[in-house]
Design an enzyme around this catalytic site. Structure first.
Site, short mmCIF file in Angstrom:
data_model
loop_
_atom_site.label_atom_id
_atom_site.label_comp_id
_atom_site.label_asym_id
_atom_site.label_seq_id
_atom_site.Cartn_x
_atom_site.Cartn_y
_atom_site.Cartn_z
N ARG A 123 0.82 -1.23 0.00
CA ARG A 123 0.00 0.00 0.00
C ARG A 123 0.85 1.27 0.00
NH1 ARG A 123 -3.62 -2.63 3.81
NH2 ARG A 123 -5.22 -3.65 2.57
N LYS A 145 3.98 11.66 -10.89
CA LYS A 145 3.08 10.90 -11.77
C LYS A 145 3.78 9.58 -12.07
CE LYS A 145 0.28 14.19 -14.33
NZ LYS A 145 0.02 14.77 -15.66
N GLU A 187 10.95 18.43 -23.92
CA GLU A 187 10.24 18.75 -22.66
C GLU A 187 10.84 20.02 -22.02
OE1 GLU A 187 7.54 17.06 -21.82
OE2 GLU A 187 7.78 14.92 -22.23
N LYS A 230 8.52 23.16 -12.95
CA LYS A 230 7.64 22.01 -12.65
C LYS A 230 7.27 21.97 -11.18
CE LYS A 230 6.36 17.38 -13.53
NZ LYS A 230 6.45 16.20 -14.33
N GLU A 240 -3.48 17.56 -10.63
CA GLU A 240 -3.94 18.03 -11.93
C GLU A 240 -5.44 18.34 -11.96
OE1 GLU A 240 -1.83 16.28 -15.32
OE2 GLU A 240 -3.68 16.47 -16.45
N ARG A 244 -1.80 22.16 -13.54
CA ARG A 244 -0.82 21.12 -13.91
C ARG A 244 -1.06 20.62 -15.34
NH1 ARG A 244 1.88 16.18 -10.41
NH2 ARG A 244 3.17 15.44 -12.14
N ASN A 248 0.98 19.39 -20.04
CA ASN A 248 0.66 18.47 -21.14
C ASN A 248 0.69 19.14 -22.50
OD1 ASN A 248 0.23 16.17 -19.53
ND2 ASN A 248 -1.75 16.99 -18.91
N HIS A 251 1.04 17.09 -25.60
CA HIS A 251 0.96 15.67 -25.25
C HIS A 251 -0.28 14.96 -25.80
CE1 HIS A 251 4.36 16.61 -22.76
NE2 HIS A 251 4.42 15.40 -22.28
N HIS A 255 0.68 11.84 -27.67
CA HIS A 255 0.35 10.48 -27.23
C HIS A 255 -0.35 9.70 -28.34
CE1 HIS A 255 0.49 11.42 -22.61
NE2 HIS A 255 1.67 11.26 -23.14
N HIS A 269 9.07 9.14 -27.15
CA HIS A 269 8.08 9.99 -26.47
C HIS A 269 8.38 11.49 -26.72
CE1 HIS A 269 5.38 11.53 -23.41
NE2 HIS A 269 6.38 12.22 -22.91
#
Ligand code: NAD
Ligand code: GLY
Length: 372
Positions: A123, A145, A187, A230, A240, A244, A248, A251, A255, A269
């Protein structure tokens, strides 16, 4: 040797990002205060282990830390459910406890996979990020993330789980293939485009030194500026719910392109993000008020940096259809009630969140973009 430190301001879960040279050799003394016992497990990939493993092993040994290395295959397919299951089994077999600190040592693939494994192991156990790509040092190792990919799309199974510390040793980048360095640079450009026009201008003036072996101080500066940007966004909006999403930029298009190329080496990527950024600026011009000259300037800088800057720069092995791209874009995590949220820009350094974007506007745009 200069070491810069940036703090991610998350209250009791705040942590430091150390940026500098020789941090791998100093990893033992830097990590020892965070270890409840002098043992750790380092998760890495075969390329990173071969290129940089000995440095980290020596650094940990210098503080008498007993380190077990788990070395996984390199590449995006490692961010999968089956690798996750295998990794968790090995961490459990090694008796990793909740208070132990697991080390993610590699690029974004290892960081995202290991972070997710740590988010769910017993956990939630603690982990450190030791990023070895430019992309990971400026983006993926910071902000918590974590994820693996699903058949349906990228990063669809994951959790927010912050590391306890980040060590970004810029000398690790010396063994990174130039194509990977450039992909990570996409990035870095992103931070200038989102909210810092003067950083974008600094990058325009300094990218050659950053991308060639370069000036260590400039690399430290670029990593530090990226991490400051960041950290501020993550500190204000960890999960987010708002700002935030700006991270992206490029992205959603990116993606979809990555999925089209099967998350393979055909399109990295960062390369997909570069094309995505160019498309986001082109679409912003179409939607207004972004000026065409800003979009052209962004495209020119991407190209000068050796990055693809449009659909026509992509490998020709796949036929891109607007409908197929649209279907992939609709898997984006920011889709709400069947409407797209896109990160667009009013200008360089002025990105904004465009909600409820009309799908037909994007499809028309993609028809033109794929026809080029
Ligand atoms: P990567 O982890 O696949 O690393 C790129 C390649 O470089 C690999 O072959 C790796 O083995 C090799 N490598 C890494 N460091 C090296 C070194 N120092 N010397 C020699 N070889 C080295 O790719 P990446 O670009 O770092 O990360 C991409 C991943 O990051 C994607 O899955 C993306 O979704 C994810 N990502 C996550 C976030 C986030 O916030 N969590 C943000 C951006 C990207
Ligand atoms: N890379 C996007 C984010 O961390 O939110």
């Amino acid at each position: 040797m200069t070491t810069e430190t940036v703090t991610v301001p998350l209250g009791s879960r705040a942590y430091d990002i150390h940026i500098g040279e020789g941090l791998l050799e100093r990893a033992g003394p830097l990590l020892a205060p965070l270890l409840p016992r002098l043992r750790t497990v380092v998760v890495t990939d075969e390329n990173v282990f071969a290129a940089q493993g000995a440095r980290l092993a020596a650094g940990l040994a210098s503080a008498n830390i007993d380190a077990e290395f788990i070395t996984l295959p390199a590449g995006e397919p490692t961010k999968s459910f089956s690798e996750l299951e295998g990794l968790i089994g090995r961490l459990l077999d090694l008796g990793v406890e909740r208070n132990d600190l697991v080390i993610a040592f590699g690029g974004g693939v290892i960081g995202d996979l290991t972070g997710f494994a740590c988010a769910i192991l017993r956990r939630g156990c603690r982990f450190a990020q030791i990023p070895t790509t430019l992309l990971a040092q400026t983006d993926s190792a910071v902000g918590g993330k974590t994820a693996v990919n699903a058949q349906q799309g990228k990063n669809l199974i994951g959790a927010f789980h912050q590391p306890s510390i980040v060590l970004a040793d810029i000398t690790a980048l010396e063994t990174l293939p130039i194509r990977e360095l450039r992909a990570g640079y996409a990035e870095v450009i992103k931070y200038g485009l989102i909210a810092d026009r003067s950083f974008f201008e600094w990058l325009e003036a300094n990218s050659e030194q950053l991308l060639s072996k370069g000036d260590a101080n400039k690399r430290i500066y670029a990593v530090k500026k990226s991490c400051i940007a960041k950290a501020a966004i993550v500190g204000a909006d960890e999960r987010e719910q708002g700002a935030r999403a700006l991270l992206n930029l490029g992205h959603t298009f990116g993606h979809a392109l990555e999925a089209t190329f099967g998350f393979s080496d055909a399109l990295l990527h960062g390369e997909a993000v570069a094309v995505g950024i160019a498309l986001a600026f082109d679409f912003s011009v179409r939607q207004g008020p972004c000026k065409a000259e800003d979009a052209a300037r962004v495209r020119a800088h991407l190209k000068k940096s050796g990055l693809p800057a449009g659909i026509s720069d992509l490998p020709s092995s796949k036929t891109l259809t607007p409908d197929a791209l649209m279907e992939l874009m609709m898997q984006d995590k920011k889709v709400e009630n069947g409407k797209l949220t896109l990160i667009l820009a009013d200008a360089i350094g002025e990105a904004m969140i465009a909600k409820r974007v009309d799908v037909s506007d994007v499809t028309d745009f993609l028809k033109d973009a794929t026809a080029r």
